[in-house]
Design a protein around this motif. Structure first.
Motif, PDB file in Angstrom:
ATOM      1  N   VAL A 125       8.386 -22.595  -7.336  1.00  0.00           N
ATOM      2  CA  VAL A 125       7.644 -22.068  -8.487  1.00  0.00           C
ATOM      3  C   VAL A 125       6.415 -21.014  -7.950  1.00  0.00           C
ATOM      4  CG1 VAL A 125       7.929 -24.152  -9.875  1.00  0.00           C
ATOM      5  CG2 VAL A 125       5.899 -23.865  -8.401  1.00  0.00           C
ATOM      6  N   PRO A 126       6.297 -20.182  -8.812  1.00  0.00           N
ATOM      7  CA  PRO A 126       5.136 -19.049  -8.139  1.00  0.00           C
ATOM      8  C   PRO A 126       3.761 -19.754  -8.122  1.00  0.00           C
ATOM      9  CG  PRO A 126       5.837 -18.647 -10.641  1.00  0.00           C
ATOM     10  CD  PRO A 126       6.741 -19.568 -10.023  1.00  0.00           C
ATOM     11  N   ALA A 127       2.881 -18.964  -7.199  1.00  0.00           N
ATOM     12  CA  ALA A 127       1.654 -19.207  -7.131  1.00  0.00           C
ATOM     13  C   ALA A 127       1.493 -20.641  -6.559  1.00  0.00           C
ATOM     14  CB  ALA A 127       0.761 -18.874  -8.395  1.00  0.00           C
ATOM     15  N   LEU A 128       2.466 -21.129  -5.720  1.00  0.00           N
ATOM     16  CA  LEU A 128       2.438 -22.654  -5.412  1.00  0.00           C
ATOM     17  C   LEU A 128       1.096 -22.777  -4.852  1.00  0.00           C
ATOM     18  CD1 LEU A 128       3.515 -25.544  -5.524  1.00  0.00           C
ATOM     19  CD2 LEU A 128       4.953 -24.586  -3.725  1.00  0.00           C
ATOM     20  N   GLU A 129       0.828 -22.330  -3.717  1.00  0.00           N
ATOM     21  CA  GLU A 129      -0.487 -22.299  -2.876  1.00  0.00           C
ATOM     22  C   GLU A 129      -1.696 -22.645  -3.830  1.00  0.00           C
ATOM     23  OE1 GLU A 129      -2.607 -20.592   1.195  1.00  0.00           O
ATOM     24  OE2 GLU A 129      -0.781 -19.902   0.495  1.00  0.00           O
ATOM     25  N   THR A 130      -1.849 -21.595  -4.749  1.00  0.00           N
ATOM     26  CA  THR A 130      -2.875 -21.595  -5.695  1.00  0.00           C
ATOM     27  C   THR A 130      -3.130 -23.044  -6.362  1.00  0.00           C
ATOM     28  OG1 THR A 130      -2.886 -19.301  -5.708  1.00  0.00           O
ATOM     29  CG2 THR A 130      -4.324 -20.539  -7.385  1.00  0.00           C
ATOM     30  N   ARG A 131      -2.108 -23.465  -6.708  1.00  0.00           N
ATOM     31  CA  ARG A 131      -2.061 -24.635  -7.653  1.00  0.00           C
ATOM     32  C   ARG A 131      -2.379 -25.948  -6.611  1.00  0.00           C
ATOM     33  NH1 ARG A 131       2.155 -23.636 -12.036  1.00  0.00           N
ATOM     34  NH2 ARG A 131       2.956 -21.553 -11.472  1.00  0.00           N
ATOM     35  N   ILE A 132      -1.890 -25.848  -5.371  1.00  0.00           N
ATOM     36  CA  ILE A 132      -2.161 -26.995  -4.539  1.00  0.00           C
ATOM     37  C   ILE A 132      -3.663 -26.774  -4.150  1.00  0.00           C
ATOM     38  CG2 ILE A 132      -1.830 -27.970  -2.198  1.00  0.00           C
ATOM     39  CD1 ILE A 132       1.166 -26.905  -2.659  1.00  0.00           C
ATOM     40  N   ARG A 133      -4.142 -25.622  -3.895  1.00  0.00           N
ATOM     41  CA  ARG A 133      -5.735 -25.604  -3.503  1.00  0.00           C
ATOM     42  C   ARG A 133      -6.549 -26.242  -4.665  1.00  0.00           C
ATOM     43  NH1 ARG A 133      -6.030 -24.832   1.896  1.00  0.00           N
ATOM     44  NH2 ARG A 133      -4.677 -22.839   2.531  1.00  0.00           N
ATOM     45  N   GLU A 134      -6.050 -25.888  -5.934  1.00  0.00           N
ATOM     46  CA  GLU A 134      -6.847 -26.467  -6.958  1.00  0.00           C
ATOM     47  C   GLU A 134      -6.840 -28.090  -6.796  1.00  0.00           C
ATOM     48  OE1 GLU A 134      -8.813 -26.909 -10.866  1.00  0.00           O
ATOM     49  OE2 GLU A 134      -8.662 -25.399  -9.167  1.00  0.00           O
ATOM     50  N   LEU A 135      -5.532 -28.771  -6.534  1.00  0.00           N
ATOM     51  CA  LEU A 135      -5.513 -30.160  -6.490  1.00  0.00           C
ATOM     52  C   LEU A 135      -6.594 -30.540  -5.495  1.00  0.00           C
ATOM     53  CD1 LEU A 135      -1.610 -30.382  -6.794  1.00  0.00           C
ATOM     54  CD2 LEU A 135      -3.252 -31.040  -8.565  1.00  0.00           C
ATOM     55  N   GLU A 136      -6.418 -29.903  -4.226  1.00  0.00           N
ATOM     56  CA  GLU A 136      -7.291 -30.355  -3.185  1.00  0.00           C
ATOM     57  C   GLU A 136      -8.776 -30.327  -3.581  1.00  0.00           C
ATOM     58  OE1 GLU A 136      -6.865 -29.472   1.752  1.00  0.00           O
ATOM     59  OE2 GLU A 136      -7.126 -27.717   0.138  1.00  0.00           O
ATOM     60  N   ARG A 137      -9.150 -29.342  -4.391  1.00  0.00           N
ATOM     61  CA  ARG A 137     -10.548 -29.139  -4.739  1.00  0.00           C
ATOM     62  C   ARG A 137     -10.769 -30.304  -5.545  1.00  0.00           C
ATOM     63  NH1 ARG A 137     -13.420 -27.435  -8.781  1.00  0.00           N
ATOM     64  NH2 ARG A 137     -11.737 -27.122  -9.979  1.00  0.00           N
ATOM     65  N   MET A 138     -10.090 -30.636  -6.625  1.00  0.00           N
ATOM     66  CA  MET A 138     -10.123 -31.890  -7.390  1.00  0.00           C
ATOM     67  C   MET A 138     -10.142 -33.135  -6.811  1.00  0.00           C
ATOM     68  SD  MET A 138     -11.192 -30.381 -10.400  1.00  0.00           S
ATOM     69  CE  MET A 138     -10.671 -31.531 -11.509  1.00  0.00           C
ATOM     70  N   GLY A 139      -9.719 -33.325  -5.452  1.00  0.00           N
ATOM     71  CA  GLY A 139      -9.534 -34.457  -4.749  1.00  0.00           C
ATOM     72  C   GLY A 139      -8.218 -35.449  -4.856  1.00  0.00           C
ATOM     73  N   PHE A 140      -7.311 -34.661  -5.281  1.00  0.00           N
ATOM     74  CA  PHE A 140      -5.988 -35.437  -5.348  1.00  0.00           C
ATOM     75  C   PHE A 140      -5.534 -35.514  -3.748  1.00  0.00           C
ATOM     76  CE2 PHE A 140      -6.323 -33.890  -9.664  1.00  0.00           C
ATOM     77  CZ  PHE A 140      -5.776 -34.875 -10.253  1.00  0.00           C
ATOM     78  N   ASN A 141      -4.794 -36.743  -3.667  1.00  0.00           N
ATOM     79  CA  ASN A 141      -4.048 -36.893  -2.419  1.00  0.00           C
ATOM     80  C   ASN A 141      -2.847 -36.492  -2.055  1.00  0.00           C
ATOM     81  OD1 ASN A 141      -6.740 -38.112  -1.651  1.00  0.00           O
ATOM     82  ND2 ASN A 141      -6.075 -40.099  -2.679  1.00  0.00           N
ATOM     83  N   LYS A 142      -1.833 -36.581  -2.899  1.00  0.00           N
ATOM     84  CA  LYS A 142      -0.581 -36.394  -2.790  1.00  0.00           C
ATOM     85  C   LYS A 142       0.175 -35.510  -3.832  1.00  0.00           C
ATOM     86  CE  LYS A 142       1.360 -40.181  -1.505  1.00  0.00           C
ATOM     87  NZ  LYS A 142       1.958 -41.583  -1.528  1.00  0.00           N
ATOM     88  N   VAL A 143       1.188 -34.535  -3.377  1.00  0.00           N
ATOM     89  CA  VAL A 143       1.900 -33.714  -4.179  1.00  0.00           C
ATOM     90  C   VAL A 143       3.199 -33.462  -3.840  1.00  0.00           C
ATOM     91  CG1 VAL A 143       1.126 -31.657  -2.965  1.00  0.00           C
ATOM     92  CG2 VAL A 143       1.748 -31.297  -5.346  1.00  0.00           C
ATOM     93  N   TYR A 144       4.176 -33.476  -4.955  1.00  0.00           N
ATOM     94  CA  TYR A 144       5.498 -33.314  -4.430  1.00  0.00           C
ATOM     95  C   TYR A 144       5.872 -31.921  -4.819  1.00  0.00           C
ATOM     96  CZ  TYR A 144       6.387 -38.435  -3.563  1.00  0.00           C
ATOM     97  OH  TYR A 144       6.057 -39.570  -3.158  1.00  0.00           O
ATOM     98  N   ILE A 145       6.539 -31.512  -3.946  1.00  0.00           N
ATOM     99  CA  ILE A 145       7.198 -29.664  -4.239  1.00  0.00           C
ATOM    100  C   ILE A 145       8.529 -29.518  -3.759  1.00  0.00           C
ATOM    101  CG2 ILE A 145       4.782 -29.012  -4.030  1.00  0.00           C
ATOM    102  CD1 ILE A 145       5.614 -27.849  -1.138  1.00  0.00           C
ATOM    103  N   ALA A 146       9.159 -28.484  -3.895  1.00  0.00           N
ATOM    104  CA  ALA A 146      10.468 -28.047  -3.466  1.00  0.00           C
ATOM    105  C   ALA A 146      10.313 -27.736  -2.006  1.00  0.00           C
ATOM    106  CB  ALA A 146      10.987 -27.070  -4.218  1.00  0.00           C
ATOM    107  N   LYS A 147      11.356 -28.187  -1.259  1.00  0.00           N
ATOM    108  CA  LYS A 147      11.401 -27.927   0.236  1.00  0.00           C
ATOM    109  C   LYS A 147      11.531 -26.389   0.296  1.00  0.00           C
ATOM    110  CE  LYS A 147      12.957 -31.022   2.823  1.00  0.00           C
ATOM    111  NZ  LYS A 147      13.791 -31.942   3.618  1.00  0.00           N
TER     112      LYS A 147
END
Length: 475
Positions: free
Chosen positions: A407-429
């Motif tokens: 999906v587009p802007a994936l890195e931006t989305r993961i950075r937001e998760l990292e900022r909010m304190g989440f530990n695990k994210v599943y994405i496409a290879k």
């Protein structure tokens, strides 16, 4: 110029030579109104100006940055593209009672506190009614806010000349009339001519002003009047939200001075619309670390340039009818049926005799495909009655083959998760660049839906059957 009587449809603007019960163009009934219009001379009599006309090359034309009035309401500024442009014409529409007038009163007060003059002209409410509402939501009213209650646009122009405001609020444009036109308020002619007058007021080179008009909404949830009204203005704002719900969304369907993808979130309270600065907290349920609930999955959606963490809830229940229900309050039914079919075929989870209900926390609609994996994982969680850890998020699209898509802007989305304190994210290879690295969150890349289900819930159904068969063979 000759004058003649025609009958104009208030829904689509189609002209009819005589009155009839319905419009030939849009088939709407009871929308024809009598109008007196001028018949222009034939086109072959049009005169070409003999005076010298100055034409410039676009490359040689100097660009000017429009000056903006920046309010302290961050969500409003975001949708407007950074603030109110001084020589702009804006229209805002919403269902009755959604909070249009309330929001504009708050904007008027905020702009007035910065030293700008504001004229609030209303054709729907009296001065005392506006004052009562302002006392409730604003408290102490700034002296730079002026109010005028009348339905005559000619008198409003006189009030503009008298007060010389920087911001003009017109509530609503369909209630005003110009004396020069013999037609009722809200007719296509009156609405367009009043808007054209306000356009000239806003675009005056010697004294530019910002004008915000309120536009009424039809029963089809569209801006009332001709489509030409939307083409005329610089910005079209829509304030959306279910009746009785606290959450309100402000979006721009047209913006010549900014992006149309931005959305501002507000909470409707007794004291007005309160901006929601961190929408992620509003769109997911706050739970303890050890409080795991089945049927819930998290994803990250993008509203404009802002990533928002969103909770998707599912309910899978036994069906005792030949046709199980597929209810998606936040997505189209066809899209939900497609996802359920993928889940049945590719993950071998039988749902042919089960009802499936999907909704999002906060009522946000799913507009992009990045949430599809989270939707399916919430359905699997509800079907198995096994919860997903609260620190796990899913960001991927699903193909008909059961494969995960990036999906587009994936890195931006993961950075937001990292900022909010989440530990695990599943994405496409292979969805991330090789240079992307995250220190506080574990990124798990998978190829297929079955692989994600196996990682989250353990062995797949095929593997369980293979294990059971091996056990039977052993004994």
């Amino acid at each position: 110029m000759k004058r003649k009587i025609v009958f104009i449809c208030s829904s689509c603007g189609c002209h009819h030579p005589k009155w009839q019960g319905f419009c030939n163009n849009c088939q709407e009934r009871g929308t024809l109104s009598e109008e007196e219009i001028g018949v222009s001379s034939p086109t072959h009599n049009i005169k070409v100006s003999k005076s010298n006309v100055t034409v410039k090359r676009l490359s040689e034309t100097q660009s000017q940055n429009s000056h903006r009035i920046v309010t302290s309401i961050g969500e409003f500024n975001r949708v407007m593209g950074g603030g109110i442009v001084k020589d702009s014409l804006t229209i805002i529409t919403a269902e009755p009672g959604a909070g249009k007038s309330t929001l504009l009163l708050q904007v008027s007060q905020d702009v007035a506190k910065q030293g700008y003059k504001v004229l609030y002209a209303s054709g729907e409410e009296s001065d005392s009614q506006i004052k009562n509402r302002a006392d409730r939501i604003l408290g102490k009213i700034d002296n730079n806010v002026w109010v005028y209650s009348d339905t005559s646009m000619n008198n409003v122009l006189g009030a503009i000349k008298q007060t010389d405001p920087d911001l003009i609020i017109i509530d609503s444009i369909q209630t005003f009339v110009l004396e020069e036109y013999n037609s009722r308020p809200g007719s296509p002619t009156q609405t367009m001519e009043c808007a054209n007058v306000l356009l000239r007021v806003a675009k005056d080179a010697k004294r530019p002003r910002a004008v915000i008009m309120v536009g009424q909404m039809t029963k089809d949830n569209e801006l009332a009047g001709l489509r030409a009204l939307e083409h005329l203005v610089d910005t079209v704002l829509v304030l959306d939200g279910e009746e009785g719900e606290e959450l309100k969304q402000l979006s721009a369907t047209k913006n010549r001075y900014g992006s149309t993808g931005e959305i501002g979130f507000f909470s409707m309270t007794e004291t007005g619309l309160i901006p929601i600065d961190n929408p992620s907290e509003f769109f997911m349920t706050q739970r303890e670390d050890n409080e795991i609930v089945s049927g819930s999955a998290l994803t990250v959606v993008k509203e404009g340039s802002r990533p928002i963490i969103l909770e998707i809830e599912s309910l899978v229940s036994a069906s005792y009818t030949p046709y199980p229900s597929r209810i998606g309050e936040c997505m189209k039914r066809d899209q939900l049926n497609t996802l359920v079919s993928i889940l049945e075929q590719r993950a071998e989870i039988p749902l042919f005799n089960h009802n499936v209900v999907i909704k999002t926390t906060g009522g946000l609609r799913l507009k992009e495909q990045s949430s599809n994996l989270a939707v399916l994982m919430s359905i699997v969680s509800s079907s198995k009655n096994v919860g997903i850890p609260n620190d796990t998020v899913f960001i991927a699209d699903i193909g008909l083959t059961g494969e995960l898509k990036k999906v587009p802007a994936l890195e931006t989305r993961i950075r937001e998760l990292e900022r909010m304190g989440f530990n695990k994210v599943y994405i496409a290879k292979n969805a991330l660049r090789q240079s992307s690295s995250f220190e506080k969150i574990k990124v798990i890349a998978c190829n297929t839906l079955s692989e994600v289900i196996e990682n989250v819930f353990g062995h797949s159904s095929k593997e369980k059957e293979r294990v059971h068969s091996k056990v039977k063979e052993f004994f």
